[in-house]
Each structure stands twice: as structure tokens, then as C-alpha cells.
Design an enzyme around this catalytic site. Structure first.
Site, PDB file in Angstrom:
ATOM      1  N   LYS A 137       0.859  -1.195   0.000  1.00  0.00           N
ATOM      2  CA  LYS A 137       0.000   0.000   0.000  1.00  0.00           C
ATOM      3  C   LYS A 137       0.883   1.229   0.000  1.00  0.00           C
ATOM      4  O   LYS A 137       1.863   1.302   0.716  1.00  0.00           O
ATOM      5  CB  LYS A 137      -0.871  -0.014   1.276  1.00  0.00           C
ATOM      6  CG  LYS A 137      -1.922   1.064   1.296  1.00  0.00           C
ATOM      7  CD  LYS A 137      -3.159   0.668   0.520  1.00  0.00           C
ATOM      8  CE  LYS A 137      -4.083   1.850   0.284  1.00  0.00           C
ATOM      9  NZ  LYS A 137      -3.665   2.764  -0.801  1.00  0.00           N
ATOM     10  N   LYS A 181       5.181   2.621   8.165  1.00  0.00           N
ATOM     11  CA  LYS A 181       3.992   3.428   8.468  1.00  0.00           C
ATOM     12  C   LYS A 181       2.781   2.528   8.752  1.00  0.00           C
ATOM     13  O   LYS A 181       2.082   2.705   9.748  1.00  0.00           O
ATOM     14  CB  LYS A 181       3.705   4.328   7.255  1.00  0.00           C
ATOM     15  CG  LYS A 181       2.743   5.453   7.500  1.00  0.00           C
ATOM     16  CD  LYS A 181       2.517   6.285   6.234  1.00  0.00           C
ATOM     17  CE  LYS A 181       3.781   6.962   5.728  1.00  0.00           C
ATOM     18  NZ  LYS A 181       3.501   7.958   4.672  1.00  0.00           N
ATOM     19  N   LYS A 214       5.185   1.901  -3.169  1.00  0.00           N
ATOM     20  CA  LYS A 214       5.106   3.297  -3.614  1.00  0.00           C
ATOM     21  C   LYS A 214       5.301   3.344  -5.115  1.00  0.00           C
ATOM     22  O   LYS A 214       5.936   2.450  -5.690  1.00  0.00           O
ATOM     23  CB  LYS A 214       6.219   4.114  -2.952  1.00  0.00           C
ATOM     24  CG  LYS A 214       5.948   5.593  -2.896  1.00  0.00           C
ATOM     25  CD  LYS A 214       5.010   5.924  -1.763  1.00  0.00           C
ATOM     26  CE  LYS A 214       4.836   7.379  -1.515  1.00  0.00           C
ATOM     27  NZ  LYS A 214       4.253   7.651  -0.209  1.00  0.00           N
ATOM     28  N   THR A 219      -4.705  12.782   6.071  1.00  0.00           N
ATOM     29  CA  THR A 219      -3.275  12.836   6.417  1.00  0.00           C
ATOM     30  C   THR A 219      -3.009  14.065   7.290  1.00  0.00           C
ATOM     31  O   THR A 219      -2.372  13.967   8.348  1.00  0.00           O
ATOM     32  CB  THR A 219      -2.388  12.858   5.151  1.00  0.00           C
ATOM     33  OG1 THR A 219      -2.828  11.850   4.259  1.00  0.00           O
ATOM     34  CG2 THR A 219      -0.937  12.624   5.491  1.00  0.00           C
ATOM     35  N   ASN A 256      -1.784  18.502  -0.156  1.00  0.00           N
ATOM     36  CA  ASN A 256      -2.733  17.562   0.458  1.00  0.00           C
ATOM     37  C   ASN A 256      -2.598  17.483   1.977  1.00  0.00           C
ATOM     38  O   ASN A 256      -3.567  17.222   2.674  1.00  0.00           O
ATOM     39  CB  ASN A 256      -2.498  16.139  -0.083  1.00  0.00           C
ATOM     40  CG  ASN A 256      -2.888  16.017  -1.548  1.00  0.00           C
ATOM     41  OD1 ASN A 256      -3.649  16.840  -2.068  1.00  0.00           O
ATOM     42  ND2 ASN A 256      -2.364  15.002  -2.215  1.00  0.00           N
ATOM     43  N   SER A 311      -7.137   5.230   4.049  1.00  0.00           N
ATOM     44  CA  SER A 311      -7.191   4.399   2.838  1.00  0.00           C
ATOM     45  C   SER A 311      -7.630   2.980   3.200  1.00  0.00           C
ATOM     46  O   SER A 311      -8.388   2.336   2.477  1.00  0.00           O
ATOM     47  CB  SER A 311      -5.814   4.315   2.179  1.00  0.00           C
ATOM     48  OG  SER A 311      -5.566   5.460   1.412  1.00  0.00           O
TER      49      SER A 311
HETATM   50  N1  GLU Z   1       0.471   8.885   0.058  1.00  0.00           N
HETATM   51  C1  GLU Z   1       0.120   8.700   1.431  1.00  0.00           C
HETATM   52  C2  GLU Z   1       1.338   8.351   2.256  1.00  0.00           C
HETATM   53  O1  GLU Z   1       2.467   8.581   1.888  1.00  0.00           O
HETATM   54  C3  GLU Z   1      -1.031   7.732   1.582  1.00  0.00           C
HETATM   55  C4  GLU Z   1      -0.780   6.362   1.067  1.00  0.00           C
HETATM   56  C5  GLU Z   1      -2.035   5.509   0.987  1.00  0.00           C
HETATM   57  O2  GLU Z   1      -3.098   5.961   1.325  1.00  0.00           O
HETATM   58  O3  GLU Z   1      -1.881   4.361   0.563  1.00  0.00           O
HETATM   59  O4  GLU Z   1       1.222   7.903   3.342  1.00  0.00           O
END
Ligand code: GLU
Length: 425
Positions: free
Chosen positions: A68, A92, A104, A188, A219, A359
Site C-alpha cells: 500500500k 507506516k 510506492k 493525512t 494535500n 485508505s
Molecule cells: N500517500 C500517502 C502516504 O504517503 C497515503 C498512502 C495511501 O493511502 O496508501 O502515506
């Protein structure tokens, strides 16, 4: 030497692997991604010429669940940046204890310079080229730097067209009403403030009486600024990147920036209009002014590698808390300086885990095809963030460990348990 986020992510990992005596096979597995997919996406531009975009989707680890993590659009995207970010996603998801791994993606492009049609063709092309690597049970992208709900919807639509069915769990951060979750856009930034508030409470600092300076109004920065102000904090500076001249600017109002009004004069990528800001009474200062402002809390909410050995001395003596809302905003070399100065650090992959946590809720709601109210989403999010925050704080205080290391310890141990139980090592 040029900063390399991947080396930084590995340095952070190695330090804690040593501290906890992680066995060699686990280190070898976890210090690099399990799978990398590098590819190109041809896009027919509006002028009829086909342009080739370089793209990446990297899976760091999926022992705890499907990979994810966000998908970035960034002109200088590199494999090493995506590798680092995929690693941070694993930690994370683990630190907030959601059943997902880390991945990613990135495309080297500048969406500011692309029409909506070109952006749509890029999104659809990305999915066509990486179709076999994506899926609700394989790897699930989400919005990130310069990507948004509309991009996610185009990607879901392309995936569903190719797969011949509905797969709303293939991507998160979709628009509300078409598989998206209420609260995802703010998640976030709100998550950053949920953790910040909890940490301040535990440190005996009243959020009401604090001031903050925020780097970035995308964001994350926008919603962090909104909630922090709503809860009584005073945002003195907000910086934003201006695509028109490639420079950043700091917008300052000593009596407090109004994030709601600044949001009305920014574009879709977070660029605040300088002239309108001046009319609203903001001072427009150089891009790095946010860092030296005399405030209690610094919230870097833009790119990686923003606080470095070179500019660390610019941080005002008044700063008590560094709350890392971006991924990797502080280079590892600064960790010793942060500790020496006694600045309380809230590490990135804990502070900004709200997005991926929401998410996860989005996936859960899509699976049930039953969607929760905004209040329910945010209440759950607050609980998750506060629980994770307390676990890290308790470990750090109890064992007298640096906050970043404590967050890593919890995350690495959870992932290590998963790889062992699966029999991977
Ligand atoms: N882009 C966000 C992060 O770096 C969210 C990633 C997601 O929701 O999968 O945490």
C-alpha cells in the site's frame, strides 16, 4: 554528496536493526524492496506528439498484507526516492497496525504542464503498463504528491476495464460517491494534528498556547493547518511552491494565517497566489523563511530532505517540537542535532500515517459496499492515531529512546514477526 533518500531510509533502518539485534536474514530482506517494476508510459500529447514518461512501482514488503502506498507525480522522480518511500510505507502501516504492507509509485512528470486530457492518458497508461503488478490483494496505490482523487478514479476505471469487473479496492483516495471514503482528503493532515495534540498533551503543552510554521500547502499542509487552527493553535507561516517561477514563498501573518482563506486562493497543486495573499495582509517572504520563524512547532509538510545539516542552524531557539508531516523531511544526519537541542521529534511515518489509515478504511468500506459517515471515519482515525502515538511515546519515554528509533522499533518488530510466522526467514 547529493542526498539520497534511499540511503537515508537504510541508515535509519540499520541503526534500529543494530539496537534490537535483528538477525541477518531479516536485515537482508528488509533493507531493500522485495520487488521493483520500472517501466515507461507513452502518452499522446495534445499537440499530437507522443511523449515517453518514466514510471516506477516498488513493493518493499507485503508480509503484513497487500502493498500500500501513494503514487507521486514529480519531475525529478527517481528509483531511489520511490524505494525509500516504499520502505517508509512498510513502517507506516506497521506502526499504526493496519494489515497492509509497503509500496510506492512515481512518474517523472510535471502535471502543472499537462492538460487534463494528457493527465488522464498518463493515468490510464500507467495502469495498462503495470496492470499485472496491481490489484486489491497485490498492491494498492493512493494519492500522493501532485496526484488527487480524479487521477485515482481514472486509474480505477482503466483497471476495471482491463479486468472486466468492479474492483474498487484496487486504489484508494477515490472521489466520494464512487468508492471513496468521507474524510480521506483531510485524513493525512488531520492525522498529523491528532498525533501532535496527543504528544503535546503528554508533554504537558497546551496546543492553544502554541504557534506553528508549516512548510507546504498541498494535500497535507492545508488540512493540518486547518485543524491545528480550529483547535486553537496559531499558524504564523505557511510556505508554498510556486510553479510559475519554480520558487517557494513563505506567507506570514503574525496574528495567525487563515488556512480557509489561503485555501481559496491556491491552485489544485497547493500554489498560493502571491498578489491575492498580499491583499489579504500576508507578508510574502523567501521560501526558507518558514524554517527560521520564531515558533513553538515546525511542521514540514512538503518534500523529503528539507531540514539538512546545512540549514539546521536556521531553526529558531524557540522551537520545541518538530512534527514531520512529510515523508523524510529531515535528513538522518540531523537526528543527533535534534536530540542535542532537545527538540521533541514526532517522526514522519507516525505523524503522517493518517492518510493510509483512512485508505484502509476506504478499502474496508468498499469491500462491504457500505459507507460510513464522516464523523465515524474521523473518530476511528483519531483512535488509531492516538493509540499508535501512545505506544511510540511510552516506548521512547520508558526506555529513554529517541522518538524516531522508538517508532522504528515497533514497526520493525511487527514486520519481523510477520516474516518469521510466514516462514520467510
Ligand atoms: N500517500 C500517502 C502516504 O504517503 C497515503 C498512502 C495511501 O493511502 O496508501 O502515506
Amino acid at each position: 554528496m547529493a542526498y539520497n533518500p534511499y540511503e537515508d531510509a537504510q541508515t535509519q533502518f540499520d541503526k534500529v536493526a543494530n539496537m534490537i539485534g535483528l538477525e541477518q536474514s531479516a536485515r537482508d530482506l528488509l533493507r531493500e524492496p522485495m520487488k521493483e517494476f520500472h517501466f515507461t508510459v507513452p502518452v499522446r500529447m495534445d499537440d499530437g506528439v507522443t511523449k515517453i514518461f518514466r514510471a516506477y512501482r516498488i513493493k518493499h514488503n507485503d508480509a503484513r498484507g497487500p502493498a500500500k502506498g501513494g503514487l507521486r507525480f514529480h519531475p525529478q522522480e527517481t528509483a531511489d526516492t520511490v524505494r525509500a518511500l516504499s520502505m517508509w510505507m512498510t513502517w507506516k502501516c506497521a506502526v499504526v497496525d493496519i494489515p497492509l504492507g509497503g509500496g510506492k509509485g512515481g512518474v517523472a512528470c510535471d502535471p502543472h504542464l499537462m492538460s487534463l486530457g494528457e493527465q488522464e492518458r498518463l493515468c490510464r497508461g500507467f495502469v495498462r503498463q503495470s496492470f499485472s503488478q496491481l490489484g486489491p490483494n497485490i498492491d494498492v496505490p493512493a494519492p500522493d504528491m501532485m496526484t488527487n482523487a480524479r487521477h485515482m478514479l481514472w486509474m480505477m476505471d482503466e483497471y476495471e476495464t482491463l479486468a472486466g469487473g468492479h474492483y474498487p479496492g484496487v486504489i484508494t483516495g477515490k472521489p466520494v460517491g464512487i468508492g471513496g471514503s468521507l474524510g480521506r482528503t483531510d485524513a493525512t493532515g488531520f492525522g498529523v494534528i491528532y498525533v501532535l495534540k496527543d504528544m503535546l498533551d503528554r508533554e504537558g503543552i497546551d496546543l492553544h498556547n502554541t504557534t506553528a510554521s508549516i512548510q507546504g500547502f498541498g494535500n497535507v499542509g492545508e488540512y493540518a493547518a486547518k485543524l491545528y487552527s480550529q483547535w486553537g493553535g496559531n499558524v504564523i507561516c505557511i510556505s508554498s511552491y510556486d510553479q510559475a517561477d519554480g520558487m517557494s514563498y513563505t506567507f506570514r501573518k503574525k496574528t495567525g494565517c487563515n488556512a480557509e482563506e489561503l485555501a481559496r486562493i491556491k491552485d489544485a497543486f497547493g500554489t498560493i497566489d502571491k498578489e491575492q495573499a498580499k491583499e489579504l495582509g500576508y507578508e510574502v517572504l523567501p521560501g526558507d523563511a518558514w524554517l527560521s520563524e520564531e515558533v513553538d512547532i515546525l511542521i514540514p509538510a512538503a518534500l523529503e530532505d528539507q531540514i539538512t545539516l546545512e540549514n539546521f542552524h536556521q531553526i529558531s531557539k524557540s522551537v520545541r517540537v518538530l512534527c514531520e508531516a512529510a515523508n523524510g523531511p529531515t535528513s538522518s544526519a540531523c537526528d543527533q542535532l535534534i536530540q542535542k537541542r532537545g527538540i521533541f521529534l514526532i517522526p514522519d511515518f507516525l505523524a503522517n500515517a493518517g492518510g493510509v489509515t483512512c485508505s484502509y478504511y476506504e478499502q474496508v468500506q468498499c469491500n462491504m459496499n457500505f459507507f460510513w459517515s464522516r464523523e465515524e471515519v474521523l473518530e476511528r482515525l483519531n483512535d488509531s492515531m492516538v493509540n499508535a502515538s501512545r505506544a511510540v511515546y511510552d516506548l521512547a519515554k520508558g526506555e529513554d529512546i529517541y522518538m524516531r528509533d522508538a517508532a522504528y522499533m515497533i514497526a520493525i518488530e511487527r514486520v519481523n514477526d510477520a516474516i518469521k510466522l510466514r516462514g520467510w526467514i
